[in-house]
Write a protein that holds these residues in place. Structure first.
Motif, PDB file in Angstrom:
ATOM      1  N   LYS A 205       0.845  -1.192   0.000  1.00 13.31           N
ATOM      2  CA  LYS A 205       0.000   0.000   0.000  1.00 13.31           C
ATOM      3  C   LYS A 205       0.879   1.241   0.000  1.00 13.31           C
ATOM      4  O   LYS A 205       1.872   1.320   0.734  1.00 13.31           O
ATOM      5  N   LEU A 206       0.507   2.221  -0.851  1.00 13.66           N
ATOM      6  CA  LEU A 206       1.154   3.531  -0.829  1.00 13.66           C
ATOM      7  C   LEU A 206       0.376   4.383   0.155  1.00 13.66           C
ATOM      8  O   LEU A 206      -0.806   4.688  -0.063  1.00 13.66           O
ATOM      9  N   ILE A 207       0.989   4.764   1.257  1.00 10.31           N
ATOM     10  CA  ILE A 207       0.267   5.410   2.356  1.00 10.31           C
ATOM     11  C   ILE A 207      -0.395   6.705   1.922  1.00 10.31           C
ATOM     12  O   ILE A 207      -1.488   7.038   2.373  1.00 10.31           O
ATOM     13  N   SER A 208       0.221   7.440   1.020  1.00 11.47           N
ATOM     14  CA  SER A 208      -0.334   8.732   0.607  1.00 11.47           C
ATOM     15  C   SER A 208      -1.521   8.603  -0.339  1.00 11.47           C
ATOM     16  O   SER A 208      -2.136   9.601  -0.699  1.00 11.47           O
ATOM     17  N   SER A 209      -1.852   7.401  -0.765  1.00 14.27           N
ATOM     18  CA  SER A 209      -3.006   7.187  -1.640  1.00 14.27           C
ATOM     19  C   SER A 209      -3.938   6.172  -0.999  1.00 14.27           C
ATOM     20  O   SER A 209      -3.574   5.480  -0.052  1.00 14.27           O
ATOM     21  N   SER A 210      -5.143   6.084  -1.519  1.00  9.28           N
ATOM     22  CA  SER A 210      -6.127   5.157  -0.961  1.00  9.28           C
ATOM     23  C   SER A 210      -6.084   3.835  -1.707  1.00  9.28           C
ATOM     24  O   SER A 210      -5.857   3.782  -2.911  1.00  9.28           O
ATOM     25  N   GLY A 211      -6.302   2.749  -0.964  1.00 12.61           N
ATOM     26  CA  GLY A 211      -6.393   1.430  -1.578  1.00 12.61           C
ATOM     27  C   GLY A 211      -5.057   0.739  -1.705  1.00 12.61           C
ATOM     28  O   GLY A 211      -3.991   1.352  -1.632  1.00 12.61           O
ATOM     29  N   ASP A 212      -5.130  -0.592  -1.881  1.00  8.78           N
ATOM     30  CA  ASP A 212      -3.924  -1.390  -2.090  1.00  8.78           C
ATOM     31  C   ASP A 212      -3.402  -1.194  -3.509  1.00  8.78           C
ATOM     32  O   ASP A 212      -4.076  -0.623  -4.369  1.00  8.78           O
ATOM     33  N   LEU A 213      -2.194  -1.703  -3.754  1.00  6.43           N
ATOM     34  CA  LEU A 213      -1.561  -1.528  -5.061  1.00  6.43           C
ATOM     35  C   LEU A 213      -1.765  -2.734  -5.961  1.00  6.43           C
ATOM     36  O   LEU A 213      -1.138  -2.835  -7.006  1.00  6.43           O
ATOM     37  N   GLY A 214      -2.604  -3.660  -5.543  1.00  7.08           N
ATOM     38  CA  GLY A 214      -2.930  -4.793  -6.398  1.00  7.08           C
ATOM     39  C   GLY A 214      -1.831  -5.816  -6.520  1.00  7.08           C
ATOM     40  O   GLY A 214      -1.757  -6.530  -7.504  1.00  7.08           O
ATOM     41  N   SER A 215      -0.961  -5.916  -5.514  1.00  2.98           N
ATOM     42  CA  SER A 215       0.115  -6.895  -5.551  1.00  2.98           C
ATOM     43  C   SER A 215       0.036  -7.759  -4.303  1.00  2.98           C
ATOM     44  O   SER A 215      -0.008  -7.256  -3.190  1.00  2.98           O
ATOM     45  N   ASP A 216      -0.031  -9.068  -4.494  1.00  4.11           N
ATOM     46  CA  ASP A 216      -0.014  -9.992  -3.365  1.00  4.11           C
ATOM     47  C   ASP A 216       1.233 -10.869  -3.425  1.00  4.11           C
ATOM     48  O   ASP A 216       1.236 -12.007  -2.983  1.00  4.11           O
ATOM     49  N   ASP A 217       2.290 -10.311  -3.975  1.00  7.67           N
ATOM     50  CA  ASP A 217       3.537 -11.037  -4.157  1.00  7.67           C
ATOM     51  C   ASP A 217       4.608 -10.404  -3.279  1.00  7.67           C
ATOM     52  O   ASP A 217       4.442  -9.293  -2.758  1.00  7.67           O
ATOM     53  N   ASP A 218       5.723 -11.117  -3.138  1.00  7.31           N
ATOM     54  CA  ASP A 218       6.851 -10.563  -2.393  1.00  7.31           C
ATOM     55  C   ASP A 218       7.439  -9.343  -3.086  1.00  7.31           C
ATOM     56  O   ASP A 218       8.110  -8.533  -2.446  1.00  7.31           O
ATOM     57  N   TYR A 219       7.191  -9.222  -4.383  1.00  2.00           N
ATOM     58  CA  TYR A 219       7.789  -8.140  -5.169  1.00  2.00           C
ATOM     59  C   TYR A 219       6.705  -7.223  -5.722  1.00  2.00           C
ATOM     60  O   TYR A 219       5.666  -7.671  -6.196  1.00  2.00           O
ATOM     61  N   LEU A 220       6.974  -5.908  -5.660  1.00  5.71           N
ATOM     62  CA  LEU A 220       6.078  -4.896  -6.221  1.00  5.71           C
ATOM     63  C   LEU A 220       6.811  -4.196  -7.355  1.00  5.71           C
ATOM     64  O   LEU A 220       7.844  -3.565  -7.134  1.00  5.71           O
ATOM     65  N   GLU A 221       6.274  -4.321  -8.563  1.00  6.37           N
ATOM     66  CA  GLU A 221       6.881  -3.706  -9.744  1.00  6.37           C
ATOM     67  C   GLU A 221       6.202  -2.363 -10.035  1.00  6.37           C
ATOM     68  O   GLU A 221       4.974  -2.285 -10.120  1.00  6.37           O
ATOM     69  N   ILE A 222       7.018  -1.303 -10.201  1.00  2.59           N
ATOM     70  CA  ILE A 222       6.508   0.028 -10.557  1.00  2.59           C
ATOM     71  C   ILE A 222       7.242   0.475 -11.810  1.00  2.59           C
ATOM     72  O   ILE A 222       8.346   1.026 -11.737  1.00  2.59           O
TER      73      ILE A 222
END
Length: 389
Positions: A205-222
């Motif tokens: 989750k990005l604290i400054s925005s609402s909602g999860d980032l849609g990743s349920d993996d060990d890695y978050l790709e941006i």
């Protein structure tokens, strides 16, 4: 949970096992036949044989989540599930005919009757009487997980009771990306790995925005990160036991963007201020120019004050030479941006215009208009008298 014994030894093996069991649990009969002293509970040989039998049962395999046969000498109890750090109690039913009893774990004896064999201070005896034989293990850890066997010698034959301890562990984030600084447009990968049992699930989750980032993996790709995706990212690890949360910061560098300059009117001899604001990471450095000449603080009665993303150019006593066009330039390591200002003269009202007011007469045509107005008023006053005649 308990296990049931599987597999059966062959005729020769069974004969040998029966002999060993007979020798272990009926030492007085063997002693009478061979004129040997009976084995006692404190005899290491006795417990070595008992241990060997328990290990033999473990190697044969005891399936998890099975219930023991009430008519069998070998019972399997339901699994015991305990959380890491808690205390677990292991209970074994006894009986009046029990002569020897012991609790074993894997290939080691924990307790042989009242005698403690384990060197682990967390293991202790709770109850030992004709009804039950109970020990406890405090501050359970993952190393305590596994099969435990209670071996009992009765007046007729031996029996075992086995149980499997399952240890649940709360999640703990053990590997998290460090705080990172990247340029806008870069590809970013965040890592968050956690231990625990059951295996924890991961969410971002990005604290400054609402909602999860849609990743349920060990890695978050941006991919191609923008300045809007900068901030504090929260990794949450959850299982049935508990939750662990940690954060990582992403700083995104980008070229300064300067706000449009506002023109300022200043009266001669008064104080004037030009303000330049720029959005940039890292914070920008500012430069001021009049036409093509750079301005420095303290020159010609001017001061430049930079505070973060804002720069102020102050004139303490504006002169005719100060009027004109100014340029503010904001620069960081990624580039620069600029904007322009106009400082123009404002005429201060005189004392005569203040006395006359906003509708004061200023020129000859104004005077003629005033005379015509007075003539009309006089005509209206004398018109009733003229009508009488």
């Amino acid at each position: 949970m308990l296990y049931s014994q599987t597999g059966a030894p062959g005729p020769e093996g069974k004969h040998f096992q029966d002999f060993q069991t007979h020798r272990l649990f009926f030492p007085h009969r063997i002693a009478q036949q061979a004129d040997l002293r009976p084995l006692t509970m404190k005899n290491p040989l006795y417990w070595a044989v008992l241990l060997g039998m328990a290990v033999l049962l473990m190697e044969q395999g005891l399936p998890v989540h099975s219930q023991g046969d009430s008519h069998s000498d070998n019972k399997v109890m339901d699994n015991i599930t305990v959380r890491q750090g808690e205390t677990v109690f292991l209970r074994c039913g006894q009986g009046d005919v029990v002569t020897h009893t012991a609790w074993l774990n894997r290939s080691s004896i924990l307790y042989a009757g009242e005698d403690k064999w384990s060197v682990d201070s967390r293991v202790s005896l709770v109850t030992l009487n004709q009804e039950e034989f109970t020990i406890k293990i405090e501050n359970v850890d993952m190393t305590d997980e596994g099969q435990y066997v209670c071996a009992v010698q009765t007046s007729s034959r031996p029996r075992t009771t086995s149980v499997h301890i399952l240890v649940q562990v709360p999640p703990k984030i053990i590997n998290l990306s460090k705080h990172i600084v990247v340029n806008e447009g870069s590809n970013v990968t965040l890592m968050c790995q956690a231990s625990g049992k059951p295996e924890p699930s991961i969410s971002w989750k990005l604290i400054s925005s609402s909602g999860d980032l849609g990743s349920d993996d060990d890695y978050l790709e941006i991919p191609s990160i923008s300045r809007q995706r900068a901030g504090t990212y929260e990794c949450t690890a959850v299982n049935d036991i508990d939750t662990d949360v940690q954060t990582v910061d992403i700083t995104v560098n980008y070229v300064p963007a300067v706000s449009e300059g506002r023109d300022v009117g200043v009266t001669l001899g008064q104080r004037g201020v030009l303000e330049c604001e720029a959005d940039a990471v890292p914070e920008p450095e500012f430069e001021w120019y009049k036409e093509d000449r750079r301005i420095y603080t303290g020159i010609d009665g001017m001061e430049i004050l930079n505070t973060g993303s804002l720069s102020k150019l102050t004139f303490f006593n504006v002169s005719d030479a100060d009027y004109g066009n100014y340029t503010c330039v904001a620069t960081n390591k990624l580039g620069s941006s600029n904007t322009s200002f106009l400082m123009y003269v404002v005429i201060e009202p005189t004392s005569s215009t203040l006395l006359q007011g906003p509708r004061a007469v200023q020129d000859g045509s104004g005077g003629a208009a005033g005379l015509h107005l007075h003539t009309c008023l006089l005509g209206l006053v004398f018109l009733p008298f003229l009508l009488r005649f």
